[in-house]
Design a protein around this motif. Sequence first.
Motif, mmCIF file in Angstrom:
data_model
loop_
_atom_site.group_PDB
_atom_site.id
_atom_site.type_symbol
_atom_site.label_atom_id
_atom_site.label_comp_id
_atom_site.label_asym_id
_atom_site.label_seq_id
_atom_site.Cartn_x
_atom_site.Cartn_y
_atom_site.Cartn_z
ATOM 1 N N UNK A 74 0.802 -1.612 0.204
ATOM 2 C CA UNK A 74 0.060 0.066 -0.397
ATOM 3 C C UNK A 74 1.019 1.580 -0.029
ATOM 4 N N UNK A 75 2.271 1.191 0.392
ATOM 5 C CA UNK A 75 3.036 2.286 0.851
ATOM 6 C C UNK A 75 3.408 2.861 -0.723
ATOM 7 N N UNK A 76 3.984 1.424 -1.303
ATOM 8 C CA UNK A 76 4.410 1.665 -2.486
ATOM 9 C C UNK A 76 3.319 2.332 -3.414
ATOM 10 N N UNK A 77 1.945 1.260 -3.673
ATOM 11 C CA UNK A 77 1.104 2.160 -4.393
ATOM 12 C C UNK A 77 0.869 3.780 -4.251
ATOM 13 N N UNK A 78 0.551 4.235 -2.904
ATOM 14 C CA UNK A 78 0.351 5.442 -2.578
ATOM 15 C C UNK A 78 1.536 6.512 -2.768
ATOM 16 N N UNK A 79 2.393 6.223 -2.537
ATOM 17 C CA UNK A 79 3.535 6.578 -3.059
ATOM 18 C C UNK A 79 4.570 7.191 -4.245
ATOM 19 N N UNK A 80 3.871 5.411 -5.183
ATOM 20 C CA UNK A 80 4.870 5.081 -6.509
ATOM 21 C C UNK A 80 6.268 5.460 -6.447
ATOM 22 N N UNK A 81 6.223 4.344 -5.004
ATOM 23 C CA UNK A 81 8.425 4.947 -4.919
ATOM 24 C C UNK A 81 8.462 3.245 -4.544
ATOM 25 N N UNK A 82 9.447 2.823 -4.983
ATOM 26 C CA UNK A 82 9.763 1.677 -4.781
ATOM 27 C C UNK A 82 10.269 1.395 -2.898
ATOM 28 N N UNK A 83 9.889 0.928 -2.297
ATOM 29 C CA UNK A 83 9.895 -0.019 -0.858
ATOM 30 C C UNK A 83 10.838 -1.173 -0.473
ATOM 31 N N UNK A 84 12.371 -0.636 -0.016
ATOM 32 C CA UNK A 84 13.120 -1.829 -0.163
ATOM 33 C C UNK A 84 12.825 -1.860 1.362
ATOM 34 N N UNK A 85 12.396 -3.035 1.778
ATOM 35 C CA UNK A 85 12.711 -3.697 3.521
ATOM 36 C C UNK A 85 12.951 -5.014 4.073
ATOM 37 N N UNK A 86 13.926 -4.642 4.759
ATOM 38 C CA UNK A 86 15.481 -5.480 5.334
ATOM 39 C C UNK A 86 14.286 -5.737 6.277
ATOM 40 N N UNK A 87 13.466 -5.543 7.299
ATOM 41 C CA UNK A 87 13.077 -6.182 8.086
ATOM 42 C C UNK A 87 11.838 -5.959 8.291
ATOM 43 N N UNK A 132 2.395 -13.942 4.806
ATOM 44 C CA UNK A 132 3.172 -15.436 5.219
ATOM 45 C C UNK A 132 4.274 -15.042 6.716
ATOM 46 N N UNK A 133 3.442 -15.730 7.130
ATOM 47 C CA UNK A 133 4.468 -15.605 9.137
ATOM 48 C C UNK A 133 5.575 -15.796 8.711
ATOM 49 N N UNK A 134 5.737 -16.271 7.378
ATOM 50 C CA UNK A 134 7.733 -16.857 7.105
ATOM 51 C C UNK A 134 8.487 -15.417 6.938
ATOM 52 N N UNK A 135 7.123 -14.579 6.183
ATOM 53 C CA UNK A 135 8.090 -13.595 5.494
ATOM 54 C C UNK A 135 8.828 -12.826 6.478
ATOM 55 N N UNK A 136 10.627 -12.471 6.101
ATOM 56 C CA UNK A 136 11.235 -11.275 7.012
ATOM 57 C C UNK A 136 11.291 -10.363 6.548
ATOM 58 N N UNK A 137 11.417 -10.452 5.125
ATOM 59 C CA UNK A 137 11.938 -9.333 4.284
ATOM 60 C C UNK A 137 11.428 -8.948 3.018
ATOM 61 N N UNK A 138 11.364 -8.202 2.356
ATOM 62 C CA UNK A 138 10.159 -7.525 1.846
ATOM 63 C C UNK A 138 10.497 -6.634 0.183
ATOM 64 N N UNK A 139 10.964 -6.667 -1.168
ATOM 65 C CA UNK A 139 10.706 -5.937 -1.986
ATOM 66 C C UNK A 139 9.935 -5.427 -2.775
#
Length: 160
Positions: free
Chosen positions: A86-99, A110-117
């Motif tokens: 939702x943040x990427x869509x709202x701001x039109x910007x890539x979200x690189x989330x290490x944690x 998915x509870x297994x997820x730890x990082x996300x792009x």
Amino acid sequence: MYSFDPVPGQAKADLYRDLLDAARALTEGEPDGVANMANVAAVLAQFLPDLNWAGFYRMVGGELVLGPFVGKPACIRIPLGKGVCGAAALHGETQLVPDVHAFPGHIACDAASRSELVVPVMCDGAVIAVIDLDSPSPARFDAEDAAGIEALASILSARI
Ligand code: SME
């Protein structure tokens, strides 16, 4: 039969070159966006190691709605501004989330997820979809991944 095989152990730059070639070849001349997103989700899951989810959310009626993906069943609708997508869509910007646990409002599909792009797909200045990659490893994604997925998003701009 399509055969696009990642080369084991190849450098990230080469991997993204091959991934982008595969995505370009699979979507070239095909007007059906769902078919194109489905094949690209498969390519992402095939080429990128250490993922537990790879796919699309599409902008539909002012919110994000689940699109083609590879992974466990996920939340279907995400309001703008909510979670990483939702943040990427709202701001039109890539979200690189290490944690992801440190990201306010992260949605744990998915509870297994730890990082996300998450990378927005833009068309005529508007966000039309996001590409979402999840990993079970912390800090799985770096700037090179972000640049590679942004290049993918620009290929898909007129193809989904
Ligand atoms: N974690 C995402 C939700 C989508 S799932 O990861 C597939 C988020 O916070 O936006």
